[in-house]
Write a protein that holds these residues in place. Structure first.
Motif, PDB file in Angstrom:
ATOM      1  N   GLU A  85       0.965  -1.098  -0.026  1.00  0.00           N
ATOM      2  CA  GLU A  85       0.136  -0.026   0.006  1.00  0.00           C
ATOM      3  C   GLU A  85       0.763   1.122  -0.099  1.00  0.00           C
ATOM      4  N   LEU A  86       0.437   2.414  -0.804  1.00  0.00           N
ATOM      5  CA  LEU A  86       1.275   3.614  -0.873  1.00  0.00           C
ATOM      6  C   LEU A  86       0.284   4.665  -0.165  1.00  0.00           C
ATOM      7  N   THR A  87       0.660   5.292   0.566  1.00  0.00           N
ATOM      8  CA  THR A  87      -0.346   6.582   1.157  1.00  0.00           C
ATOM      9  C   THR A  87       0.716   7.807   1.350  1.00  0.00           C
ATOM     10  N   ALA A  88      -0.075   8.880   1.360  1.00  0.00           N
ATOM     11  CA  ALA A  88       0.874  10.114   1.566  1.00  0.00           C
ATOM     12  C   ALA A  88       0.038  11.287   2.260  1.00  0.00           C
ATOM     13  N   VAL A  89       0.793  11.922   2.886  1.00  0.00           N
ATOM     14  CA  VAL A  89       0.209  13.134   3.849  1.00  0.00           C
ATOM     15  C   VAL A  89       0.366  14.384   2.957  1.00  0.00           C
ATOM     16  N   VAL A  90      -0.839  15.063   3.136  1.00  0.00           N
ATOM     17  CA  VAL A  90      -0.783  16.403   2.100  1.00  0.00           C
ATOM     18  C   VAL A  90      -0.832  17.527   3.101  1.00  0.00           C
ATOM     19  N   GLN A  91      -0.119  18.442   2.781  1.00  0.00           N
ATOM     20  CA  GLN A  91      -0.473  19.854   3.509  1.00  0.00           C
ATOM     21  C   GLN A  91      -0.232  20.792   2.530  1.00  0.00           C
ATOM     22  N   GLU A  92      -1.362  21.871   2.638  1.00  0.00           N
ATOM     23  CA  GLU A  92      -1.281  22.913   1.753  1.00  0.00           C
ATOM     24  C   GLU A  92      -1.105  22.621   0.299  1.00  0.00           C
ATOM     25  N   ASP A  93      -1.892  21.423  -0.259  1.00  0.00           N
ATOM     26  CA  ASP A  93      -1.777  21.028  -1.575  1.00  0.00           C
ATOM     27  C   ASP A  93      -0.365  20.471  -2.005  1.00  0.00           C
ATOM     28  N   ARG A  94       0.508  19.955  -1.068  1.00  0.00           N
ATOM     29  CA  ARG A  94       1.626  19.482  -1.407  1.00  0.00           C
ATOM     30  C   ARG A  94       2.057  18.115  -0.379  1.00  0.00           C
ATOM     31  N   ILE A  95       2.491  17.081  -1.131  1.00  0.00           N
ATOM     32  CA  ILE A  95       2.859  15.870  -0.650  1.00  0.00           C
ATOM     33  C   ILE A  95       4.215  16.180   0.350  1.00  0.00           C
ATOM     34  N   THR A  96       3.756  15.909   1.864  1.00  0.00           N
ATOM     35  CA  THR A  96       4.740  16.211   2.715  1.00  0.00           C
ATOM     36  C   THR A  96       5.391  14.725   3.329  1.00  0.00           C
ATOM     37  N   GLU A  97       4.695  13.905   3.093  1.00  0.00           N
ATOM     38  CA  GLU A  97       5.307  12.761   3.546  1.00  0.00           C
ATOM     39  C   GLU A  97       4.678  11.309   2.843  1.00  0.00           C
ATOM     40  N   TYR A  98       5.690  10.457   2.396  1.00  0.00           N
ATOM     41  CA  TYR A  98       5.321   9.259   1.676  1.00  0.00           C
ATOM     42  C   TYR A  98       5.174   8.195   2.567  1.00  0.00           C
ATOM     43  N   ARG A  99       4.441   7.341   2.554  1.00  0.00           N
ATOM     44  CA  ARG A  99       4.253   6.410   3.537  1.00  0.00           C
ATOM     45  C   ARG A  99       4.028   4.742   2.809  1.00  0.00           C
ATOM     46  N   ILE A 100       4.573   3.693   3.138  1.00  0.00           N
ATOM     47  CA  ILE A 100       4.276   2.315   2.657  1.00  0.00           C
ATOM     48  C   ILE A 100       3.763   1.511   3.829  1.00  0.00           C
ATOM     49  N   THR A 101       2.965   0.603   3.367  1.00  0.00           N
ATOM     50  CA  THR A 101       3.019  -0.685   4.105  1.00  0.00           C
ATOM     51  C   THR A 101       3.484  -1.839   3.001  1.00  0.00           C
ATOM     52  N   GLY A 102       4.382  -2.572   3.578  1.00  0.00           N
ATOM     53  CA  GLY A 102       5.013  -3.560   2.771  1.00  0.00           C
ATOM     54  C   GLY A 102       5.284  -4.877   3.732  1.00  0.00           C
ATOM     55  N   LYS A 103       5.666  -5.792   3.020  1.00  0.00           N
ATOM     56  CA  LYS A 103       5.822  -7.212   3.615  1.00  0.00           C
ATOM     57  C   LYS A 103       7.396  -7.515   3.274  1.00  0.00           C
ATOM     58  N   ILE A 104       7.808  -7.835   4.195  1.00  0.00           N
ATOM     59  CA  ILE A 104       9.447  -8.145   3.969  1.00  0.00           C
ATOM     60  C   ILE A 104       9.493  -9.611   4.346  1.00  0.00           C
ATOM     61  N   SER A 105      10.324 -10.390   3.448  1.00  0.00           N
ATOM     62  CA  SER A 105      10.468 -11.785   3.571  1.00  0.00           C
ATOM     63  C   SER A 105      11.884 -11.769   3.807  1.00  0.00           C
ATOM     64  N   PHE A 106      11.977 -12.925   4.759  1.00  0.00           N
ATOM     65  CA  PHE A 106      13.612 -13.315   4.915  1.00  0.00           C
ATOM     66  C   PHE A 106      13.798 -14.539   5.303  1.00  0.00           C
ATOM     67  N   GLU A 107      15.056 -15.514   5.125  1.00  0.00           N
ATOM     68  CA  GLU A 107      15.065 -16.681   5.405  1.00  0.00           C
ATOM     69  C   GLU A 107      15.637 -16.823   6.707  1.00  0.00           C
ATOM     70  N   LEU A 108      14.725 -17.906   7.385  1.00  0.00           N
ATOM     71  CA  LEU A 108      15.352 -18.447   8.683  1.00  0.00           C
ATOM     72  C   LEU A 108      16.642 -19.034   8.840  1.00  0.00           C
ATOM     73  N   LEU A 109      17.462 -18.694   9.580  1.00  0.00           N
ATOM     74  CA  LEU A 109      18.877 -19.314   9.673  1.00  0.00           C
ATOM     75  C   LEU A 109      18.567 -20.780  10.152  1.00  0.00           C
ATOM     76  N   GLY A 110      19.453 -21.875   9.373  1.00  0.00           N
ATOM     77  CA  GLY A 110      19.452 -23.073   9.849  1.00  0.00           C
ATOM     78  C   GLY A 110      18.052 -23.815   9.046  1.00  0.00           C
ATOM     79  N   SER A 111      17.647 -23.367   7.877  1.00  0.00           N
ATOM     80  CA  SER A 111      16.511 -23.700   7.548  1.00  0.00           C
ATOM     81  C   SER A 111      16.865 -24.580   5.850  1.00  0.00           C
ATOM     82  N   GLY A 112      17.955 -24.821   6.084  1.00  0.00           N
ATOM     83  CA  GLY A 112      18.608 -25.409   4.620  1.00  0.00           C
ATOM     84  C   GLY A 112      19.198 -24.593   3.669  1.00  0.00           C
ATOM     85  N   GLY A 113      19.149 -23.304   3.962  1.00  0.00           N
ATOM     86  CA  GLY A 113      19.730 -22.117   2.814  1.00  0.00           C
ATOM     87  C   GLY A 113      21.350 -22.252   3.085  1.00  0.00           C
TER      88      GLY A 113
END
Length: 73
Positions: free
Chosen positions: A42-70
């Protein structure tokens, strides 16, 4: 066979959505190893006085568990 875990994160930036995504990965990398990808859900932004002042993301980070065969098992 490796095991991948997925966590959901939120991050922000005053520069861009790409920078917000990089901020999420950089921050997560402080405590996680073997990050494989980020899926920006998801992408969202904060707007103040007709300008984007902050960009926001919601994301999913994937990572490999140590010792799992990698490469570091």
């Amino acid at each position: 066979m490796s095991v991948i875990k997925v966590i959901e994160v939120m991050a922000n930036s005053t520069e861009s959505w790409e920078d917000a995504a990089q901020t999420a990965v950089t921050h997560a990398a402080q405590t996680l190893k073997n990050i494989r990808s980020i899926y920006v859900k998801e992408l969202t932004a904060v707007v103040q006085e007709d300008r984007i002042t902050e960009y926001r993301i919601t994301g999913k980070i994937s990572f490999e568990l140590l010792g799992s065969g990698g490469p570091q098992s």
